[in-house]
Design a protein around this motif. Sequence first.
Motif, PDB file in Angstrom:
ATOM      1  N   LEU A 188       0.839  -1.114   0.085  1.00 17.66           N
ATOM      2  CA  LEU A 188       0.167   0.076  -0.161  1.00 17.66           C
ATOM      3  C   LEU A 188       0.789   1.181   0.148  1.00 17.66           C
ATOM      4  O   LEU A 188       0.562   2.295  -0.749  1.00 17.66           O
ATOM      5  CB  LEU A 188      -1.016   0.096   1.309  1.00 17.66           C
ATOM      6  N   ALA A 189       1.950   1.272   0.764  1.00 20.80           N
ATOM      7  CA  ALA A 189       2.789   2.304   0.724  1.00 20.80           C
ATOM      8  C   ALA A 189       3.388   2.716  -0.678  1.00 20.80           C
ATOM      9  O   ALA A 189       3.664   3.954  -1.080  1.00 20.80           O
ATOM     10  CB  ALA A 189       4.081   2.179   1.775  1.00 20.80           C
ATOM     11  N   GLN A 190       3.714   1.716  -1.357  1.00 13.38           N
ATOM     12  CA  GLN A 190       4.293   1.961  -2.678  1.00 13.38           C
ATOM     13  C   GLN A 190       3.190   2.303  -3.486  1.00 13.38           C
ATOM     14  O   GLN A 190       3.598   3.141  -4.408  1.00 13.38           O
ATOM     15  CB  GLN A 190       4.768   0.471  -3.260  1.00 13.38           C
ATOM     16  N   LEU A 191       2.009   1.753  -3.346  1.00 14.34           N
ATOM     17  CA  LEU A 191       0.886   2.516  -4.250  1.00 14.34           C
ATOM     18  C   LEU A 191       0.588   3.949  -3.939  1.00 14.34           C
ATOM     19  O   LEU A 191       0.227   4.964  -4.939  1.00 14.34           O
ATOM     20  CB  LEU A 191      -0.648   1.614  -4.189  1.00 14.34           C
ATOM     21  N   VAL A 192       0.623   4.376  -2.750  1.00 16.54           N
ATOM     22  CA  VAL A 192       0.401   5.685  -2.389  1.00 16.54           C
ATOM     23  C   VAL A 192       1.551   6.563  -2.801  1.00 16.54           C
ATOM     24  O   VAL A 192       1.242   7.926  -3.372  1.00 16.54           O
ATOM     25  CB  VAL A 192       0.312   5.942  -0.716  1.00 16.54           C
ATOM     26  N   ARG A 193       2.971   6.109  -2.681  1.00 14.37           N
ATOM     27  CA  ARG A 193       3.930   6.859  -2.931  1.00 14.37           C
ATOM     28  C   ARG A 193       3.963   7.298  -4.625  1.00 14.37           C
ATOM     29  O   ARG A 193       4.309   8.254  -5.197  1.00 14.37           O
ATOM     30  CB  ARG A 193       5.082   6.518  -2.817  1.00 14.37           C
ATOM     31  N   LYS A 194       3.490   6.258  -5.271  1.00 13.77           N
ATOM     32  CA  LYS A 194       3.426   6.282  -6.716  1.00 13.77           C
ATOM     33  C   LYS A 194       2.276   7.189  -7.295  1.00 13.77           C
ATOM     34  O   LYS A 194       2.478   7.930  -8.009  1.00 13.77           O
ATOM     35  CB  LYS A 194       3.418   4.919  -7.433  1.00 13.77           C
ATOM     36  N   ALA A 195       1.353   6.892  -6.448  1.00 13.25           N
ATOM     37  CA  ALA A 195       0.022   8.080  -7.024  1.00 13.25           C
ATOM     38  C   ALA A 195       0.537   9.600  -6.670  1.00 13.25           C
ATOM     39  O   ALA A 195       0.335  10.355  -7.555  1.00 13.25           O
ATOM     40  CB  ALA A 195      -1.155   7.532  -5.964  1.00 13.25           C
ATOM     41  N   LEU A 196       1.129   9.621  -5.497  1.00 11.01           N
ATOM     42  CA  LEU A 196       1.744  11.118  -5.385  1.00 11.01           C
ATOM     43  C   LEU A 196       2.610  11.485  -6.250  1.00 11.01           C
ATOM     44  O   LEU A 196       2.608  12.481  -6.656  1.00 11.01           O
ATOM     45  CB  LEU A 196       2.374  11.164  -3.900  1.00 11.01           C
ATOM     46  N   ASP A 197       3.741  10.745  -6.443  1.00 13.45           N
ATOM     47  CA  ASP A 197       4.769  10.835  -7.556  1.00 13.45           C
ATOM     48  C   ASP A 197       4.020  11.402  -8.989  1.00 13.45           C
ATOM     49  O   ASP A 197       4.806  12.161  -9.653  1.00 13.45           O
ATOM     50  CB  ASP A 197       5.563   9.850  -7.776  1.00 13.45           C
ATOM     51  N   TRP A 198       3.175  10.562  -9.219  1.00 13.75           N
ATOM     52  CA  TRP A 198       2.427  10.733 -10.837  1.00 13.75           C
ATOM     53  C   TRP A 198       1.451  11.565 -11.011  1.00 13.75           C
ATOM     54  O   TRP A 198       0.773  11.464 -11.844  1.00 13.75           O
ATOM     55  CB  TRP A 198       2.227   9.287 -11.328  1.00 13.75           C
ATOM     56  N   GLY A 199       1.107  12.544  -9.729  1.00  9.76           N
ATOM     57  CA  GLY A 199       0.016  13.183  -9.943  1.00  9.76           C
ATOM     58  C   GLY A 199      -1.574  12.618  -9.779  1.00  9.76           C
ATOM     59  O   GLY A 199      -2.439  13.108 -10.163  1.00  9.76           O
ATOM     60  N   LEU A 200      -1.636  11.326  -9.374  1.00 14.53           N
ATOM     61  CA  LEU A 200      -2.789  10.581  -9.383  1.00 14.53           C
ATOM     62  C   LEU A 200      -3.476  10.590  -7.851  1.00 14.53           C
ATOM     63  O   LEU A 200      -4.291   9.737  -7.886  1.00 14.53           O
ATOM     64  CB  LEU A 200      -2.419   9.091  -9.911  1.00 14.53           C
ATOM     65  N   TRP A 201      -2.856  11.273  -6.967  1.00 17.14           N
ATOM     66  CA  TRP A 201      -3.362  11.239  -5.609  1.00 17.14           C
ATOM     67  C   TRP A 201      -4.877  11.723  -5.437  1.00 17.14           C
ATOM     68  O   TRP A 201      -5.348  11.214  -4.711  1.00 17.14           O
ATOM     69  CB  TRP A 201      -2.374  12.174  -4.676  1.00 17.14           C
ATOM     70  N   ASP A 202      -4.997  12.844  -6.333  1.00  7.79           N
ATOM     71  CA  ASP A 202      -6.406  13.329  -6.294  1.00  7.79           C
ATOM     72  C   ASP A 202      -7.556  12.199  -6.612  1.00  7.79           C
ATOM     73  O   ASP A 202      -8.713  12.574  -6.308  1.00  7.79           O
ATOM     74  CB  ASP A 202      -6.629  14.496  -7.013  1.00  7.79           C
ATOM     75  N   ASP A 203      -7.072  11.428  -7.451  1.00  7.64           N
ATOM     76  CA  ASP A 203      -7.900  10.324  -8.086  1.00  7.64           C
ATOM     77  C   ASP A 203      -7.973   9.118  -6.958  1.00  7.64           C
ATOM     78  O   ASP A 203      -8.685   8.165  -7.244  1.00  7.64           O
ATOM     79  CB  ASP A 203      -7.378   9.865  -9.247  1.00  7.64           C
ATOM     80  N   PHE A 204      -7.202   9.011  -6.105  1.00  8.04           N
ATOM     81  CA  PHE A 204      -7.128   8.009  -4.911  1.00  8.04           C
ATOM     82  C   PHE A 204      -8.210   8.041  -3.945  1.00  8.04           C
ATOM     83  O   PHE A 204      -8.300   8.972  -3.272  1.00  8.04           O
ATOM     84  CB  PHE A 204      -5.677   8.038  -4.308  1.00  8.04           C
ATOM     85  N   PRO A 205      -9.287   7.182  -3.924  1.00 13.51           N
ATOM     86  CA  PRO A 205     -10.296   7.128  -3.080  1.00 13.51           C
ATOM     87  C   PRO A 205      -9.641   6.818  -1.629  1.00 13.51           C
ATOM     88  O   PRO A 205      -9.139   5.678  -1.598  1.00 13.51           O
ATOM     89  CB  PRO A 205     -11.400   6.113  -3.486  1.00 13.51           C
TER      90      PRO A 205
END
Length: 415
Positions: A188-205
Motif C-alpha cells: 500500500l505504501a508503494q501505491l500511495v507514493r507512486k500515486a503522489l509522484d505521478w499526480g494521481l493522488w487526487d484520484d485515489f479514493p
Amino acid sequence: MDGQPHSDIIDQIRDIPIYRASVEQGYFPILEKPEIGRGFPDNWMTPRLSRALEAGEAEFVLSTGTNHARMQIIRPPYFLLKSYYRLWSEHPDISETWHQGCRRVSLTTVLATEHVARVNARKRGTEPAAAPGIEDRRLDERTVYLNLRLDPALWDRADVERMIGEIRAERDSHPLGRYHLDCSGYHLAQLVRKALDWGLWDDFPRPASVITAYEYTPAGVREYLERRLGCPVVDLFGSTELGYLYYSDRDGRYHPYLDRMSLELVPVAPGSQIHSLIVTSVRNPHMPLIRYRSGDCVRTLDGSTNPAKVVRFCGREKELLPTPNGLVSQGDLDGAVTAASSHVLLCQLRAQEQGNLRLLYTTFDGRPLAPSESAAAAKLVGELTGLPCAVEHREHIPVGASGKHTWLVTERTES
C-alpha cells in the motif's frame, strides 16, 4: 504443569493419532512443524475427519510458505477468511465499516491474487487467464484482489491507474461511497507514493478503514499510511493454520483475540526477552494444534512471558540474527532504523561472514537520508548488534520469490 492442555481439550483430541502417545503419557511436548507433516494425513485421520472430508466440511490446503516450508493442513473451507471477517466485524475501531457493508479491496502479493484466480477458474472448469480481469479476482461478493505484479516497486503508471480505477469502482458500489482496504503495508505504501509522484493522488479514493495482515509492517510505514490516508490502520496477526490471534487498535496497542485458544511465550534462548509463540488451539476442529510452535517471535512490555503484555511482533524465529549482543529480530532492527529516521520505506540487513553489517534502505521520496540520519542509523544498528554497520541507500531492493521482502541476508564470501 505450565502449557499443558486442560481435560476438556484432551477429550477433544484423544482419538487423533498424532496425540495418542501424549495422552497416554499425560504430557504434551511442544509440537514442531515437521511433526505435523510426518505421516500426513494419517497422523491426523479419525473417522470424524474422514466423514468431514467426504462431506466437503474439511479440505486440504497448503500454507503460503512465504516464511517457512509450505505445510499441508486440513481445515474448514474459508477458515482464515471467516476468522478475518469475524474479527473485522467485532473490532472496536473499524467494525462500523463491516456493518455498513463496505467492500474489501485487497492489495498484497501477486501469489494471493493468482490463488483466487485459480480457484475461480477451477469452478468454471477453465484455466486461469494470464492477466485475470477484476471478476476473475473476486474471492467472494465482498472481496477483490488488485495486484498483478510480483514486485510493487516495479508497478508502472498503467498498473497504478488500473488499481486506482478498480478501487473507485468498488467504492462507488457502496451507498455511502466507502470501502475497506486490506493490505501488506509495504504494497500500500508503494501505491500511495507512486500515486503522489505521478499526480494521481487526487484520484485515489481514501479508504474508510485499513487492515495490514500479511507481513511485518515497519513502524515508519504504518505512520506514513496513517498520515496520508487519515483513517485507522489496524494490524492483524495470524496464520493460515491458526486464523488470527491478535489485533492492534488505532493507537498501535495489541490485544489478544483468543477464541478457543491459549498461548505460551517461551524465550528463544536462555535470558532472551524475545519469545517464541506457542499456541494451543481447537478453533480448527479438524486439525487442533496442541502446544504448537508457530515460528513467530514477540516482545512483551516488561520482558515477561505474559501473553497479555505483547507489544511487538518481531518476525520469524528462523530469521533471528546471532550477534555479540544476543539474538536480534526484524522488529528490533525496525526499532533502530525508525529511531534514526522516519523516511525509510524498506530496509534490508546484509550480514557479512567477517562480522560486518550493511544496511540497505529505500526511502518514501527516493532520496538518500540526510548524513545525520544515516550516521544515526549506523550508530543505532551498531549498538543493537555489537557489530560495525555501513548504511547504503538504494533506489530499489527486490522482493523475494514469495512477493514478500527479506529483511536479513547472509552474504557469502567467494572462495
